[in-house]
Structure formats: C-alpha cells, structure tokens
Design a protein around this motif. Structure first.
Motif, PDB file in Angstrom:
ATOM      1  N   ALA A  15       0.834  -1.204   0.000  1.00 47.36           N
ATOM      2  CA  ALA A  15       0.000   0.000   0.000  1.00 47.36           C
ATOM      3  C   ALA A  15       0.871   1.257   0.000  1.00 47.36           C
ATOM      4  CB  ALA A  15      -0.929  -0.003   1.213  1.00 47.36           C
ATOM      5  N   PHE A  16       1.961   1.229   0.767  1.00 50.11           N
ATOM      6  CA  PHE A  16       2.850   2.396   0.823  1.00 50.11           C
ATOM      7  C   PHE A  16       3.581   2.579  -0.503  1.00 50.11           C
ATOM      8  CE2 PHE A  16       6.506   4.952   1.871  1.00 50.11           C
ATOM      9  CZ  PHE A  16       6.001   5.855   2.808  1.00 50.11           C
ATOM     10  N   ILE A  17       4.022   1.490  -1.106  1.00 50.50           N
ATOM     11  CA  ILE A  17       4.699   1.551  -2.406  1.00 50.50           C
ATOM     12  C   ILE A  17       3.748   2.114  -3.470  1.00 50.50           C
ATOM     13  CG2 ILE A  17       5.683   0.148  -4.274  1.00 50.50           C
ATOM     14  CD1 ILE A  17       6.672  -1.769  -1.997  1.00 50.50           C
ATOM     15  N   SER A  18       2.502   1.659  -3.446  1.00 51.04           N
ATOM     16  CA  SER A  18       1.509   2.138  -4.407  1.00 51.04           C
ATOM     17  C   SER A  18       1.297   3.637  -4.263  1.00 51.04           C
ATOM     18  CB  SER A  18       0.177   1.403  -4.197  1.00 51.04           C
ATOM     19  OG  SER A  18       0.336   0.014  -4.383  1.00 51.04           O
ATOM     20  N   LYS A  19       1.205   4.101  -3.019  1.00 48.06           N
ATOM     21  CA  LYS A  19       1.026   5.528  -2.759  1.00 48.06           C
ATOM     22  C   LYS A  19       2.223   6.322  -3.270  1.00 48.06           C
ATOM     23  CE  LYS A  19       0.078   8.787   1.018  1.00 48.06           C
ATOM     24  NZ  LYS A  19      -0.124   8.925   2.488  1.00 48.06           N
ATOM     25  N   ALA A  43       1.942  -4.551  -5.233  1.00 49.52           N
ATOM     26  CA  ALA A  43       1.627  -3.168  -5.608  1.00 49.52           C
ATOM     27  C   ALA A  43       1.410  -3.043  -7.108  1.00 49.52           C
ATOM     28  CB  ALA A  43       2.748  -2.230  -5.152  1.00 49.52           C
ATOM     29  N   LEU A  44       2.324  -3.600  -7.900  1.00 46.71           N
ATOM     30  CA  LEU A  44       2.264  -3.463  -9.350  1.00 46.71           C
ATOM     31  C   LEU A  44       1.146  -4.288  -9.974  1.00 46.71           C
ATOM     32  CD1 LEU A  44       6.064  -3.578 -10.286  1.00 46.71           C
ATOM     33  CD2 LEU A  44       4.625  -1.563  -9.945  1.00 46.71           C
ATOM     34  N   GLY A  45       0.873  -5.438  -9.392  1.00 43.95           N
ATOM     35  CA  GLY A  45      -0.068  -6.347 -10.022  1.00 43.95           C
ATOM     36  C   GLY A  45      -1.481  -6.288  -9.500  1.00 43.95           C
ATOM     37  N   GLU A  46      -1.691  -5.608  -8.350  1.00 42.14           N
ATOM     38  CA  GLU A  46      -3.031  -5.646  -7.775  1.00 42.14           C
ATOM     39  C   GLU A  46      -3.442  -4.339  -7.105  1.00 42.14           C
ATOM     40  OE1 GLU A  46      -4.518  -9.525  -6.169  1.00 42.14           O
ATOM     41  OE2 GLU A  46      -4.630  -8.384  -4.291  1.00 42.14           O
ATOM     42  N   SER A  47      -2.548  -3.738  -6.319  1.00 42.28           N
ATOM     43  CA  SER A  47      -2.938  -2.536  -5.568  1.00 42.28           C
ATOM     44  C   SER A  47      -3.171  -1.341  -6.485  1.00 42.28           C
ATOM     45  CB  SER A  47      -1.859  -2.191  -4.533  1.00 42.28           C
ATOM     46  OG  SER A  47      -1.681  -3.259  -3.626  1.00 42.28           O
ATOM     47  N   LEU A  48      -2.365  -1.223  -7.530  1.00 47.22           N
ATOM     48  CA  LEU A  48      -2.505  -0.142  -8.507  1.00 47.22           C
ATOM     49  C   LEU A  48      -3.343  -0.609  -9.693  1.00 47.22           C
ATOM     50  CD1 LEU A  48       1.211   1.042  -8.542  1.00 47.22           C
ATOM     51  CD2 LEU A  48      -0.712   2.362  -7.628  1.00 47.22           C
ATOM     52  N   THR A  49      -4.046   0.313 -10.302  1.00 50.43           N
ATOM     53  CA  THR A  49      -4.758  -0.011 -11.544  1.00 50.43           C
ATOM     54  C   THR A  49      -3.747  -0.097 -12.685  1.00 50.43           C
ATOM     55  OG1 THR A  49      -5.124   2.289 -12.199  1.00 50.43           O
ATOM     56  CG2 THR A  49      -6.750   1.282 -10.712  1.00 50.43           C
ATOM     57  N   ASP A  79      -3.746   1.529 -15.401  1.00 47.36           N
ATOM     58  CA  ASP A  79      -3.408   2.885 -15.837  1.00 47.36           C
ATOM     59  C   ASP A  79      -2.394   3.522 -14.895  1.00 47.36           C
ATOM     60  OD1 ASP A  79      -4.003   5.110 -17.726  1.00 47.36           O
ATOM     61  OD2 ASP A  79      -4.607   6.126 -15.876  1.00 47.36           O
ATOM     62  N   GLN A  80      -2.503   3.244 -13.599  1.00 46.31           N
ATOM     63  CA  GLN A  80      -1.573   3.811 -12.621  1.00 46.31           C
ATOM     64  C   GLN A  80      -0.167   3.231 -12.746  1.00 46.31           C
ATOM     65  OE1 GLN A  80      -3.979   2.862  -9.145  1.00 46.31           O
ATOM     66  NE2 GLN A  80      -4.319   5.039  -8.736  1.00 46.31           N
ATOM     67  N   THR A  81      -0.062   2.065 -13.367  1.00 45.86           N
ATOM     68  CA  THR A  81       1.259   1.443 -13.519  1.00 45.86           C
ATOM     69  C   THR A  81       1.951   1.818 -14.819  1.00 45.86           C
ATOM     70  OG1 THR A  81       0.428  -0.574 -14.602  1.00 45.86           O
ATOM     71  CG2 THR A  81       0.509  -0.564 -12.178  1.00 45.86           C
ATOM     72  N   LYS A  82       1.280   2.581 -15.691  1.00 46.63           N
ATOM     73  CA  LYS A  82       1.846   2.880 -17.005  1.00 46.63           C
ATOM     74  C   LYS A  82       3.219   3.538 -16.918  1.00 46.63           C
ATOM     75  CE  LYS A  82      -1.447   1.436 -19.794  1.00 46.63           C
ATOM     76  NZ  LYS A  82      -1.215   0.278 -20.699  1.00 46.63           N
ATOM     77  N   GLN A  83       3.434   4.321 -15.876  1.00 40.43           N
ATOM     78  CA  GLN A  83       4.704   5.044 -15.746  1.00 40.43           C
ATOM     79  C   GLN A  83       5.831   4.146 -15.249  1.00 40.43           C
ATOM     80  OE1 GLN A  83       2.391   6.847 -12.477  1.00 40.43           O
ATOM     81  NE2 GLN A  83       4.373   7.684 -11.890  1.00 40.43           N
ATOM     82  N   VAL A  84       5.490   2.955 -14.710  1.00 46.71           N
ATOM     83  CA  VAL A  84       6.512   2.032 -14.218  1.00 46.71           C
ATOM     84  C   VAL A  84       7.056   1.255 -15.414  1.00 46.71           C
ATOM     85  CG1 VAL A  84       7.056   0.130 -12.663  1.00 46.71           C
ATOM     86  CG2 VAL A  84       5.344   1.844 -11.990  1.00 46.71           C
ATOM     87  N   LYS A  85       8.309   1.494 -15.743  1.00 44.94           N
ATOM     88  CA  LYS A  85       8.904   0.894 -16.933  1.00 44.94           C
ATOM     89  C   LYS A  85       9.615  -0.433 -16.646  1.00 44.94           C
ATOM     90  CE  LYS A  85       7.446   4.481 -19.060  1.00 44.94           C
ATOM     91  NZ  LYS A  85       6.207   4.358 -19.863  1.00 44.94           N
ATOM     92  N   ALA A  86      10.145  -0.577 -15.417  1.00 43.93           N
ATOM     93  CA  ALA A  86      10.912  -1.794 -15.112  1.00 43.93           C
ATOM     94  C   ALA A  86      10.923  -2.065 -13.618  1.00 43.93           C
ATOM     95  CB  ALA A  86      12.340  -1.656 -15.634  1.00 43.93           C
TER      96      ALA A  86
END
Length: 363
Positions: A178-182, A207-213, A215-222
């Motif tokens: 939850a903190f990572i997602s925030k 965080a990457l696979g469930e907590s964030l949508t 669309d919210q993960t689009k900026q995470v490249k790696a």
C-alpha cells in the motif's frame, strides 16, 4: 532477515568436493556436496563424457525433466535423486538455456566491466529510481545491505534521481504494498524503475499487479527483483508451530515486531498471492538470483540454508525457483546467496544491473 530467530536452530554438515570449472560465463571455484555435482561441472558440462554411471544419471534427469519448467517440486525430486548442488546447477543451466537470459548474462558482464572503468551518466529528468529496502532495514540494514545506502549513493551519481521508499521496516507485505503504491502514484509524470530486495519483492509484486490499476502502472517501466521472496520463506513455516513457534513468538514480542508481518511471508499465503497476481505486461522485469552452491553460502545464510536443504536448492531464505517473477528474465550471481551484501562487488554490480535495464529500455 530474521536475526535472533536462528539462535534456536540446528546446523548441518554438508559434504565438500572441490571444483574448478567454467560454467557459462563464469569460472567456478568452490565446493559442492556430491561427486555427481562435481562431475557435472568439471566434465559433463565441458562435454567430457568419461563416467558411464554418472552420465546415465544425468541423461536420465534430462530425459525426465528437460521439457518442464524447473519449479520447486521438480527440483525437490531432482535433489532427492542426486544432490542439492546438482539440482541448483540444473536450475541454473535451465535458466541459461533461455537464450534471452544468456544474452542478458553476457550483457551484464560487459556492463560490469564498463562501469568499473568509466562513469555512467544519464540526463533524462523524467527518469526516477525507487529503491524499496528490505525487512528491518533501519536497525540492521547497515549489516545486511537492506538499507540500500551505498547503491543509492552510487546510483545518484549517474544523474538519475533516486529515492528510498520509506516503508515500515517491520511491515507486512500488504502494508508495504500500500505504501509503495502511494509512492508510485505521487510521481505521475515520471518514468519509474523500481528495485527491491528480499521481503520488498512480494510487496512490489502486489503493488504493481493488484494494488494499482493498470493505468496507474503505465509510468513504471521496469522492476529489478533482487532475490525477492515472492513465494514465501519456508523457514517461517517451521517456526510457526510447536516449541519453535513459541520461541519465535517470544523473540517477536521481545523485538517489538508484529507477527502478522511474518505470517504474510509464510509459503501458503505467499504462493496463493503469487498465483493470484497478474503483473502488467508492459513492465520489464529482471531477476537477480544467487546460484547458491553449498560452498558459497554466507555466514548470514548458512543456518537457514541448512533448514531448507530438505526442500531443495535455496539461497538461504527461499527456494531458488520461488525467487523468479512471472514473465521475467533472470541474471544469475555465482558465488552469491540471498545476502548480496556479502559480495564485495555488489555496489558496482548494482550500477551494471541498472545499465543493463536502461540499455534494454533504450536509454
């Protein structure tokens, strides 16, 4: 990771057979736990077929398992038929039989030589590296390397902004996810590379696979997964019941830790979570995993390694296949186990891993 816990554990005596051999891109100088593992490294792997009995065993293993992904159940079967180190080498060979992994291994070593000899520099102001520390990083991070202090310093010198994600040092997987997602959501206009070690792995995965949508993960490249215990810590299962469980709970109370944090990393809950999560396909994921041969197990890992030998090849905290993220690539680290801080070159290797990922992303 679980400091005082293992004052109450037992040790093991592992056979030692000296080996000196080339394995893929590395020169291996260590000891292994069986003559078969020694023969596999020094002879069979070098196409020197001169021991009919061992040749038959190795070919039999290959015929039975080569078309299957080397998961923990298969490696347990291979360990029972041969030895723990042979199963670890089988796992390593199967990883490198993936051409993309072999190419990455070679590229990583080239990048390692590059960063040893010259400074790397990046000028992309949108790029951000998030470092997620390991368990108990505030109190013990300087010893275990879980605080990422030195890598953070070196990475900052490349011109890229680097930020430590200040998770609860004794938080559960769910709390830290939850903190990572925030944290990720607070940088909507940045291209993010996230890296984490050990207990940070399952929190990042969640965080990457469930907590964030999506669309919210689009900026995470790696995502750089440094020995993340994605499918749990088997020794925690052993210390959840009986006299060991009572003693462990006493230690948790004494240390002012929270038992739910450890329960979130037991194998049953971890494997259910791992199987449930779907990681977004656009995130490039790279694992960095110790080969964890018995002669290379560090002082921090040895007691846990002994406890898990009956389960198959492990890095001193988790089973080797359980460290691999889904839909990912893997770089192996000979002479290493779970505790990468024991590697005198780990800081410079962190830079090489960064360059390997950024090369792939086209930076």
């Amino acid at each position: 990771m679980i400091a005082l816990l293992f004052l109450i554990t037992n040790c093991c005596l592992v056979p030692k057979h000296k080996v000196s051999a080339r394995f893929s891109e590395y020169q291996i100088e260590t000891t292994v736990d069986s003559e078969l593992a020694k023969y596999y490294l020094e002879s069979f792997n070098q196409s020197k077929i001169n021991h009919p009995e061992f040749d038959k065993v190795i070919r039999g293993i290959s015929a039975e398992f080569n078309d299957q992904k080397p998961n923990r159940d298969i490696l347990k079967q291979i360990s029972d038929k041969t030895s723990i180190d042979f199963a670890a080498l089988y796992f390593a060979r199967q990883m490198l039989n993936d051409k993309s992994n072999l190419i990455l291994q070679k590229q990583f070593l080239l990048n390692l030589e590059y960063v040893k000899n010259q400074k790397i520099q990046y000028n992309d102001s949108k790029l951000l590296i998030l470092l997620v520390p390991g368990f108990d990083y505030v109190e013990n991070g300087k010893v275990t390397g879980a605080d990422f202090a030195k890598p953070k310093e070196l990475l900052s010198q490349t011109g890229i902004q680097v930020q430590l994600v200040g998770i609860d040092p004794i938080g559960s997987v769910e709390e830290n996810a939850a903190f990572i997602s925030k944290t990720i959501s607070s940088f909507p206009n940045r291209n993010i590379l996230i890296a984490g070690a050990s207990s940070a792995g399952p929190a990042i995965h969640l965080a990457l696979g469930e907590s964030l949508t999506l669309d919210q993960t689009k900026q995470v490249k790696a995502w750089l997964n440094l020995g993340g215990v994605l499918q749990g810590v088997p020794v925690l299962d052993q210390f959840s019941i009986g006299i060991k469980g009572f003693l462990f709970k006493t230690i948790v109370w004494f240390k002012d830790w929270r038992i739910k944090s450890f329960q979130s990393m037991q194998t049953a809950v971890s494997r259910e979570r791992f199987n449930r999560i779907k990681l977004p396909g656009h995130i490039y994921t790279l694992n960095y995993i110790g080969m964890s041969l018995s002669g290379d197990i560090s002082r921090f890992a040895y007691d846990k390694y002994c406890l898990m030998r009956e389960d198959g090849p492990n890095d001193g905290l988790s089973l080797l296949p359980d460290l691999v993220a889904p839909n990912s690539h893997t770089i192996l680290a000979p002479k290493s186990d779970h505790f990468f801080a024991e590697d005198p070159e780990i800081d410079i290797k962190t830079l090489a891993l960064l360059k390997t990922i950024l090369d792939h992303l086209g930076y």
